[in-house]
Design a protein around this motif. Structure first.
Motif, PDB file in Angstrom:
ATOM      1  N   ASN A  83       0.842  -1.193   0.000  1.00  0.00           N
ATOM      2  CA  ASN A  83       0.000   0.000   0.000  1.00  0.00           C
ATOM      3  C   ASN A  83       0.882   1.250   0.000  1.00  0.00           C
ATOM      4  N   GLY A  84       1.565   1.467  -1.112  1.00  0.00           N
ATOM      5  CA  GLY A  84       2.522   2.559  -1.216  1.00  0.00           C
ATOM      6  C   GLY A  84       3.896   2.119  -0.745  1.00  0.00           C
ATOM      7  N   GLU A  87       4.435   1.721   3.244  1.00  0.00           N
ATOM      8  CA  GLU A  87       4.105   0.473   3.942  1.00  0.00           C
ATOM      9  C   GLU A  87       5.249  -0.523   3.830  1.00  0.00           C
ATOM     10  N   SER A 191      11.806   5.618  -5.628  1.00  0.00           N
ATOM     11  CA  SER A 191      10.441   6.099  -5.842  1.00  0.00           C
ATOM     12  C   SER A 191      10.314   7.039  -7.040  1.00  0.00           C
ATOM     13  N   SER A 217       8.136   3.176  -5.960  1.00  0.00           N
ATOM     14  CA  SER A 217       6.790   3.741  -5.887  1.00  0.00           C
ATOM     15  C   SER A 217       6.148   3.737  -7.267  1.00  0.00           C
ATOM     16  N   THR A 219       3.277   5.573  -7.574  1.00  0.00           N
ATOM     17  CA  THR A 219       2.332   6.692  -7.469  1.00  0.00           C
ATOM     18  C   THR A 219       2.912   8.029  -7.924  1.00  0.00           C
ATOM     19  N   PRO A 225      -1.059   9.188  -6.237  1.00  0.00           N
ATOM     20  CA  PRO A 225      -0.745   9.053  -4.813  1.00  0.00           C
ATOM     21  C   PRO A 225      -1.964   8.707  -3.965  1.00  0.00           C
ATOM     22  N   ARG A 228      -2.353   4.636  -3.680  1.00  0.00           N
ATOM     23  CA  ARG A 228      -1.413   3.938  -2.809  1.00  0.00           C
ATOM     24  C   ARG A 228      -1.001   2.568  -3.353  1.00  0.00           C
ATOM     25  N   SER A 250      -3.696  -5.668   0.667  1.00  0.00           N
ATOM     26  CA  SER A 250      -3.048  -4.378   0.902  1.00  0.00           C
ATOM     27  C   SER A 250      -3.189  -3.444  -0.292  1.00  0.00           C
ATOM     28  N   ALA A 255      -6.198   0.211  -7.749  1.00  0.00           N
ATOM     29  CA  ALA A 255      -4.751   0.425  -7.860  1.00  0.00           C
ATOM     30  C   ALA A 255      -4.102  -0.651  -8.718  1.00  0.00           C
TER      31      ALA A 255
END
Length: 364
Positions: A83-84, A87, A191, A217, A219, A225, A228, A250, A255
Motif C-alpha cells: 500500500n505505497g 508500507e 520512488s 513507488s 504513485t 498518490p 497507494r 493491501s 490500484a
C-alpha cells in the motif's frame, strides 16, 4: 496566520479547508507528482473496473506480477506489492536481527519513522554539501567505514534522494561485499527512478546480492498518490518475509488495474520524460535568475532551493499560500536548516504562475 507545516507536503485537503476553495484551485508545488497527470490508458481501465469493487481485490495480483516481472526483468518471487512505498519501508524495518538503521540526511522522513515504529535506533549520515557546485553527494567513505565497524544494519539510500535529488552513482562492489559480510541490508529507495529510466536503477543488483533491496513507488511517476501502491524487489526469502508482514488485500482493486495498464503505456512514459526534461530545465533557469534564490540543479521532478537570509521563508510560504500556491518547507530536515524549500516541476503554465508569484513577492 495559517499553519501550513506538513510532514510530507501535498496536503491539499487541509489547504482547501483553510483557504475555503476547491481542490482544483490549488497549485500544489509541495508534492512531486507527474505533471502530465494520470495515464489515459490506466484511467480508462479504472472506469471499466469500478463495478468490480463489490469484490475483494485479487490477493495473488497475477497479471500485475507477470507485467512487472517482464518489465523489470525480475523473477516474480522477488517482487512484493504494498500500500505505497511507505508500507513496504515500515515492513522492511521489521526484518529479523536488525540492530540499527542508517538514513540519509537530508532524506525521506519515513525511513526514520519506520525504524522508530520497530524500536530501532536511527543513525543519520549527512550528505556532503559542496557550496561551490551547490549540490549534495553521498559520503561513500563514511558509509563504508561505519558499516565495516558494525553488524546487522539497514542502510537507506534515496536514488534519487528526496529532497535534494542526488543520484547514487557508485557502482563498486566494495559496499555490497561489506554488507554481505556484516549482515547489512542496502535499501535503495527508487520512488522517482521512472523519471530517469532503467539505466539509473539498482534493481539488477538484487539478483547478484542477497543484501540489496529496492523500493519502487508507482504513485509518483504514474500520478496516483491517492491510490497507494508501491513495489519492493529483493531475494525470495526477504520478499516472503515482507509478504507475511503486511495485511491481506493491501493493494486495492483499482490500484491494481490502473498500474497494469499504466506500466505498459509506452507513449505516456515517453511523453512524461520528454516534458519533464524541458520543464525542469526551464523552471531551474527561471528560479536561478532570481538573486534571492540558489537552487540545486534537478535530476527529476523537484528542485531544492535556498532563500537568501534577508528573507523569511515562513513569510514567503504564507504569501504564496494565500494565493493557493503550496511550497514544501524543508527547514526542519537534518543537513539543511533555515530557508531551504522544495518545489515540484509542473506544467509550463503552472510553472509560470509560480515564477510570477515569486517575482511579485520579491518586489514587495
Amino acid at each position: 496566520m495559517v499553519k501550513t507545516t506538513n510532514v510530507h507536503g501535498g496536503n491539499v485537503h487541509k489547504a482547501s479547508r483553510l483557504l475555503h476553495t476547491s481542490l482544483d484551485q490549488i497549485l500544489d508545488f509541495s508534492a512531486n507528482i507527474n505533471p502530465l497527470g494520470m495515464s489515459s490508458k490506466g484511467l480508462y481501465a479504472v472506469k471499466d473496473a469500478l463495478q468490480d469493487v463489490i469484490h475483494y481485490p485479487d490477493p495473488d495480483m497475477t497479471h500485475l506480477y507477470s507485467i512487472t516481472s517482464e518489465l523489470w526483468n525480475m523473477p516474480k518471487e522477488c517482487i512484493v506489492f504494498g500500500n505505497g512505498a511507505a508500507e513496504l519501508i515500515y515492513a522492511i524495518c521489521r526484518l529479523p536481527q536488525i540492530e540499527g538503521v542508517y538514513v540519509p540526511a537530508p532524506g525521506f522522513s519515513e525511513y526514520s519513522h519506520g525504524a522508530h515504529s520497530c524500536g530501532l535506533p536511527v543513525i543519520e549520515y549527512e550528505l556532503q554539501f559542496n557550496k561551490e557546485s551547490f549540490r549534495f553527494a553521498y559520503p561513500l567513505e563514511t558509509i563504508l567505514h561505519d558499516l565495516n565497524q558494525s553488524k546487522h544494519r539497514l542502510v537507506f539510500i534515496g536514488n534519487p534522494n528526496n529532497p535534494c535529488g542526488t543520484i547514487w552513482k557508485d557502482r563498486s562492489d566494495e559496499l555490497f561485499k561489506v554488507c554481505q559480510k556484516n549482515g547489512h541490508y542496502l535499501v535503495f529507495d527508487e520512488s522517482f527512478i521512472d523519471f530517469l529510466g532503467d539505466a539509473y536503477s539498482m534493481r539488477n543488483y538484487v539478483k547478484d546480492y542477497d543484501s540489496v533491496i529496492v523500493v519502487h513507488s508507482l504513485t509518483k511517476f504514474y500520478a496516483v498518490p491517492g491510490l497507494r501502491i508501491g513495489a519492493m524487489l529483493a531475494n525470495p526469502m526477504i520478499s516472503q518475509f515482507i509478504k507475511d508482514h503486511i495485511p491481506a488485500w493491501s493493494v486495492n482493486h483499482i490500484a491494481q488495474i490502473y498500474s497494469e495498464e499504466a506500466l505498459q503505456d509506452v507513449d505516456y512514459i515517453k511523453r512524461t520524460r520528454t516534458a519533464l526534461k524541458t520543464e525542469k530545465e526551464w523552471l531551474y533557469k527561471e528560479l536561478m535568475q532570481m538573486d534571492s534564490l540558489q537552487c540545486i540543479e534537478p535530476s527529476v521532478n523537484y528542485i531544492l532551493c535556498h532563500l537568501h537570509e534577508q528573507y523569511s521563508l515562513e513569510d514567503m510560504i504564507q504569501n504564496l499560500y494565500h494565493q493557493s500556491i503550496l511550497l514544501r518547507d524543508c527547514s526542519q530536515y537534518t543537513g539543511l536548516g533555515p530557508n531551504w524549500f522544495r518545489v515540484a516541476v509542473k506544467t509550463r503554465k503552472q510553472n509560470q504562475q509560480l515564477i510570477q508569484a515569486l517575482q511579485a513577492y520579491f518586489r514587495l
